[in-house]
Design a protein around this motif. Structure first.
Motif, PDB file in Angstrom:
ATOM      1  N   ARG A 163       0.842  -1.201   0.000  1.00  0.00           N
ATOM      2  CA  ARG A 163       0.000   0.000   0.000  1.00  0.00           C
ATOM      3  C   ARG A 163       0.877   1.250   0.000  1.00  0.00           C
ATOM      4  N   ASN A 164       1.915   1.216   0.798  1.00  0.00           N
ATOM      5  CA  ASN A 164       2.851   2.328   0.861  1.00  0.00           C
ATOM      6  C   ASN A 164       3.519   2.542  -0.499  1.00  0.00           C
ATOM      7  N   SER A 165       3.940   1.458  -1.132  1.00  0.00           N
ATOM      8  CA  SER A 165       4.638   1.538  -2.428  1.00  0.00           C
ATOM      9  C   SER A 165       3.753   2.107  -3.522  1.00  0.00           C
ATOM     10  N   LYS A 166       2.445   1.853  -3.452  1.00  0.00           N
ATOM     11  CA  LYS A 166       1.526   2.301  -4.500  1.00  0.00           C
ATOM     12  C   LYS A 166       1.051   3.740  -4.324  1.00  0.00           C
ATOM     13  N   HIS A 167       1.428   4.369  -3.227  1.00  0.00           N
ATOM     14  CA  HIS A 167       0.984   5.741  -2.970  1.00  0.00           C
ATOM     15  C   HIS A 167       1.732   6.710  -3.901  1.00  0.00           C
ATOM     16  N   PRO A 168       1.049   7.716  -4.448  1.00  0.00           N
ATOM     17  CA  PRO A 168       1.704   8.682  -5.348  1.00  0.00           C
ATOM     18  C   PRO A 168       2.927   9.372  -4.724  1.00  0.00           C
ATOM     19  N   ALA A 169       2.902   9.626  -3.416  1.00  0.00           N
ATOM     20  CA  ALA A 169       4.058  10.256  -2.768  1.00  0.00           C
ATOM     21  C   ALA A 169       5.282   9.352  -2.835  1.00  0.00           C
ATOM     22  N   THR A 170       5.052   8.038  -2.792  1.00  0.00           N
ATOM     23  CA  THR A 170       6.166   7.099  -2.879  1.00  0.00           C
ATOM     24  C   THR A 170       6.721   7.068  -4.297  1.00  0.00           C
ATOM     25  N   ASP A 171       5.849   7.180  -5.293  1.00  0.00           N
ATOM     26  CA  ASP A 171       6.330   7.282  -6.677  1.00  0.00           C
ATOM     27  C   ASP A 171       7.238   8.491  -6.837  1.00  0.00           C
ATOM     28  N   ARG A 172       6.847   9.619  -6.243  1.00  0.00           N
ATOM     29  CA  ARG A 172       7.649  10.843  -6.377  1.00  0.00           C
ATOM     30  C   ARG A 172       9.007  10.703  -5.699  1.00  0.00           C
ATOM     31  N   ILE A 173       9.052  10.081  -4.505  1.00  0.00           N
ATOM     32  CA  ILE A 173      10.363   9.938  -3.851  1.00  0.00           C
ATOM     33  C   ILE A 173      11.228   8.938  -4.613  1.00  0.00           C
ATOM     34  N   ALA A 174      10.624   7.949  -5.229  1.00  0.00           N
ATOM     35  CA  ALA A 174      11.404   6.992  -6.016  1.00  0.00           C
ATOM     36  C   ALA A 174      12.064   7.700  -7.202  1.00  0.00           C
ATOM     37  N   GLU A 175      11.336   8.619  -7.826  1.00  0.00           N
ATOM     38  CA  GLU A 175      11.908   9.397  -8.932  1.00  0.00           C
ATOM     39  C   GLU A 175      13.053  10.268  -8.442  1.00  0.00           C
ATOM     40  N   ARG A 176      12.858  10.927  -7.284  1.00  0.00           N
ATOM     41  CA  ARG A 176      13.920  11.774  -6.715  1.00  0.00           C
ATOM     42  C   ARG A 176      15.123  10.926  -6.328  1.00  0.00           C
ATOM     43  N   MET A 177      14.868   9.760  -5.762  1.00  0.00           N
ATOM     44  CA  MET A 177      15.963   8.885  -5.352  1.00  0.00           C
ATOM     45  C   MET A 177      16.807   8.473  -6.556  1.00  0.00           C
ATOM     46  N   ALA A 178      16.151   8.230  -7.683  1.00  0.00           N
ATOM     47  CA  ALA A 178      16.881   7.853  -8.891  1.00  0.00           C
ATOM     48  C   ALA A 178      17.782   8.993  -9.368  1.00  0.00           C
ATOM     49  N   GLU A 179      17.389  10.248  -9.087  1.00  0.00           N
ATOM     50  CA  GLU A 179      18.216  11.405  -9.445  1.00  0.00           C
ATOM     51  C   GLU A 179      19.380  11.584  -8.481  1.00  0.00           C
ATOM     52  N   ILE A 180      19.158  11.280  -7.216  1.00  0.00           N
ATOM     53  CA  ILE A 180      20.125  11.548  -6.152  1.00  0.00           C
ATOM     54  C   ILE A 180      21.112  10.406  -5.962  1.00  0.00           C
ATOM     55  N   ALA A 181      20.660   9.194  -6.173  1.00  0.00           N
ATOM     56  CA  ALA A 181      21.469   8.013  -5.871  1.00  0.00           C
ATOM     57  C   ALA A 181      21.530   7.089  -7.082  1.00  0.00           C
ATOM     58  N   SER A 182      22.519   6.217  -7.064  1.00  0.00           N
ATOM     59  CA  SER A 182      22.591   5.213  -8.117  1.00  0.00           C
ATOM     60  C   SER A 182      21.359   4.321  -8.034  1.00  0.00           C
ATOM     61  N   GLN A 183      21.113   3.559  -9.065  1.00  0.00           N
ATOM     62  CA  GLN A 183      19.937   2.674  -9.105  1.00  0.00           C
ATOM     63  C   GLN A 183      19.887   1.851  -7.823  1.00  0.00           C
ATOM     64  N   PRO A 184      18.877   2.087  -6.993  1.00  0.00           N
ATOM     65  CA  PRO A 184      18.807   1.344  -5.727  1.00  0.00           C
ATOM     66  C   PRO A 184      18.444  -0.122  -5.932  1.00  0.00           C
TER      67      PRO A 184
END
Length: 162
Positions: free
Chosen positions: A128-149
């Motif tokens: 449920r947490n993973s499917k939340h739109p806020a989690t999608d946005r942090i995943a996109e930011r994480m991809a910009e900030i860090a190597s592929q997690p």
């Protein structure tokens, strides 16, 4: 916001109450005040609530069988941005957050490598947490900030306290 706890066993009382309450600070003060009034005969007011705030302690990082632990391994030299992105996520997801706690650890032997451990009550809560739109946005930011997690999805089988 960190979860806190209030334990009646640490408060002066004739009742020998064993109640322990845990939650985010504002919710915890509300629940603890209601308990103090109903079970201990206290009068609700600023003095009681100030005392309760003073009695709060950080909740332990307990975990147990049936809970779900996600481990995210990543590399970055931009940890301050990573932490800011997490703060934005916390504000955006609000009460829909199902994560209980997280720990970020730096690899002592490999500078720039990190692991984040995130606890959920169970797998369904994590999804449920993973499917939340806020989690999608942090995943996109994480991809910009860090190597592929790299994500590891772990069902907790056993916990031993030492």
């Amino acid at each position: 916001m960190p979860r806190m706890t209030i334990d009646c066993r640490t408060m002066p009382s004739d009742a020998n109450c064993s109640m322990t309450l845990t939650g985010e600070p504002d919710d915890l003060v509300e629940a603890a005040a209601a308990h103090a009034v109903a079970s201990h005969g206290h009068v609700d007011g600023p003095e009681l609530r100030d005392g309760l705030r003073g009695a709060m302690q950080p909740a332990s990082l307990d975990l147990g069988p049936g809970e779900f632990l996600q481990v995210i391994e990543f590399r970055t030299d931009r940890m301050a941005e990573f932490e800011a992105a997490e703060d934005e996520w916390l504000a955006a997801i609000g009460d829909a957050r199902t994560a209980v706690w997280s720990v970020v650890a730096a690899d002592r032997d490999d500078p720039g490598r990190f692991a984040e451990f995130v606890l959920f009550p169970d797998y369904d809560s994590a999804m449920r947490n993973s499917k939340h739109p806020a989690t999608d946005r942090i995943a996109e930011r994480m991809a910009e900030i860090a190597s592929q997690p790299t994500f590891r999805n772990l069902d907790i089988q056993r916990v031993r306290m030492y």
